[in-house]
Design an enzyme around this catalytic site. Structure first.
Site: not given
Length: 426
Positions: A94, A157
C-alpha cells in the site's frame, strides 16, 4: 561464488527497474485500499512461475475491509532441498495518496536518468522488487540450498498494518517454527540497518460542555474553550518536559532522539458534513483532540499516559465544569533488535562486502510492521533494510535509484547466503 551472484543481479538491472515500475502502476492507495487484489496477484503469479507456493489471505473483519476494498495479502514460500531456517522478506504494497506537486504521473512508473519515479517507488516497491531479484539470484546460484525463503506483499502498513502483518502474525505467519529471520525492505538508505522504532501512543481526548444558543453562550458551557485550556497546559508544561527527554537509541533524524507529541487533529462543534459551510448557532458541547505521542526505550507507557491524564485531572479540579474522556486508539512499545542478532549481523556483513564500510545502525522515528512481528508473532530477529532515501517517502516526485536497488539486492543476497548456508566468501 559471490562473483557469479553479483553478475546475475547486475545482468537483471533493467528487469529490476521494470519490476519496480510495474508495481508502481498498481495504484494501491490507502485509504481506501485500491488495487490490492491485482497487485497481490501480480506478485503471486510472478513468484509462482519461479516455483514458489503462493497463498492469498484476506484479512476479513479488519479496519477498512469490505467486498469493494478487500484486504488481500500474498505470501509466497520456496522450500529448499533439505530442512533449515526460514528467511522472510516482508514488504507492504500500500501507498499513501499522491497529493499535488508532481512533475510526472505518480502512477506511470517512469524510468529516467537512473531512477524509477512514482508513488511508492521509495516506500517501498523498490525494496520489494530488490528482495525478489535477490532471492531469485540466490536460488539460481544455490539450487540445493537448505531451509526456505518467503516473500510477502502485505497491506495497510500506512494505516497501522492491522489488515496486513498484524492479521498474518495472529495467524502464525510470523512466528517460529515457520519463520526464523525477517527482513523488511523499508527505505532507510542502502548502507543503514534499522533495528527498530520508537514507541507510539495514539489517543483521543474529548472535552465536554453543554449545548446552548450561540447568542446566549452564558446559558451553556463551551467544550472548545475547555480544550483551549488543555492545549495551553500542554504548551506550558508537557511539550517542554518532553523536549528534555533523550535516548540512547540511534534514532534518525537527530530531532527524533527526544520524546515528541503531535496534535493530529482537533474538532469541536458542528460536524464536518454541515453544508454549505455555514456557522453553527450553537455552543459546542463536545471537542475532540487526537494526539500522537512517540516515546523512547527509556520511558514506561504507564508514565507516558500519566503525563497527559495528570494535566487533565488537575484541570478538572481547578476549572469550573471541566470534564473529559480519553480513549486509547493504539499503543506500541519501542523496539530495538540487538546489533549482533543473526539477521542484523548477516546484513551488516553484506554491507561491508558491497560498500567496504561499516553499516550505520539506526532507529526509525515512526513505527512500521516490525511492531507486529514482535508484539504478536513474538519473533525478535527482525530488521528493516532496503534501498531508497527515507526523506523522499510520501513526497511529490518520489523516486528510487536503480543503482541503489542493485546494490541492496546484492546485500540481501549475501544476507540470505549467511542465514541459510552459513557462508561468507568476502
Amino acid at each position: 561464488m559471490y562473483d557469479k551472484l553479483f553478475k546475475i543481479i547486475d545482468d537483471r538491472r533493467e528487469e529490476l527497474a521494470e519490476l519496480t515500475a510495474e508495481l508502481i502502476r498498481f495504484p494501491t492507495i490507502n485509504p481506501p485500499g485500491d488495487a490490492y487484489r491485482p497487485c497481490a496477484e501480480y506478485l503471486g503469479n510472478r513468484l509462482a512461475r519461479r516455483g514458489f507456493g503462493v497463498e492469498y489471505i484476506r484479512a476479513e473483519g479488519t479496519p477498512g475491509d469490505t467486498d469493494r476494498y478487500p484486504r488481500i495479502n500474498v505470501v509466497a514460500r520456496f522450500d529448499g532441498r533439505v530442512a533449515g531456517p526460514t528467511v522472510h522478506f516482508n514488504s507492504h504494497i500500500d501507498v499513501v495518496e499522491a497529493g499535488e506537486g508532481w512533475s510526472v504521473d505518480p502512477f506511470a512508473g517512469t524510468i529516467r536518468d537512473g531512477r524509477v519515479y512514482g508513488r511508492g517507488a521509495c516506500d517501498m516497491k523498490g525494496g520489494l522488487a530488490a528482495s525478489i531479484i535477490a532471492a531469485e539470484a540466490f536460488m539460481d546460484v544455490n539450487p540445493d540450498f537448505p531451509g526456505a525463503i518467503e516473500i510477502s506483499g502485505t497491506v495497510d502498513e500506512e494505516s497501522g498494518g492491522f489488515g496486513g502483518v498484524a492479521y498474518l502474525a495472529g495467524k502464525g505467519y510470523f512466528s517460529r517454527p515457520r519463520v526464523d529471520h525477517v527482513i523488511i525492505p523499508e527505505p532507510l538508505n542502502k548502507d543503514r540497518i534499522c533495528l527498530g522504532h520508537r514507541g507510539v501512543w495514539w489517543a483521543e481526548i474529548e472535552t465536554k460542555g453543554e449545548i446552548a444558543h450561540g447568542s446566549m453562550p452564558f446559558l451553556g458551557d463551551c467544550a472548545v474553550r475547555h480544550m483551549g485550556a488543555v492545549l495551553e497546559a500542554f504548551e506550558r508544561e508537557l511539550f517542554p518536559a518532553l523536549d528534555r527527554k533523550t535516548t540512547r537509541m540511534p534514532v534518525v533524524p537527530e530531532g527524533a532522539r527526544r520524546s515528541t507529541m503531535n496534535i493530529n487533529s482537533i474538532h469541536g462543534g458542528q460536524t464536518d458534513d454541515f453544508r454549505p459551510g455555514l456557522p453553527s448557532p450553537n455552543v459546542p458541547d463536545s471537542c475532540r483532540l487526537t494526539i500522537d505521542r512517540r516515546f523512547l526505550l527509556e520511558e514506561n507507557i504507564v508514565d507516558v499516559k500519566g503525563e497527559v491524564t495528570s494535566i487533565l485531572d488537575r484541570l478538572k479540579r481547578e476549572r469550573r465544569k471541566f470534564d473529559y474522556e480519553i480513549r486509547d486508539i493504539m499503543e506500541v512499545q519501542p523496539l530495538m533488535t540487538e546489533r549482533d542478532a543473526p539477521v542484523a549481523s548477516a546484513i551488516a556483513r553484506g554491507i561491508r562486502e558491497i560498500f567496504d564500510r561499516e553499516p550505520e545502525y539506526v532507529i526509525s522515528p515512526g513505527t512500521y510492521d516490525q511492531k507486529h512481528v514482535a508484539r504478536i508473532g513474538h519473533l525478535y530477529d527482525c530488521i528493516a533494510y532496503g534501498p531508497g532515501i527515507l526523506d523522499l517517502a510520501h513526497r511529490p516526485d518520489e523516486w528510487v535509484g536503480i543503482d541503489d536497488m542493485v546494490q541492496s539486492a546484492k546485500v540481501m543476497a549475501i544476507g540470505l547466503d549467511i542465514l541459510l548456508r552459513g557462508q561468507f566468501n568476502g
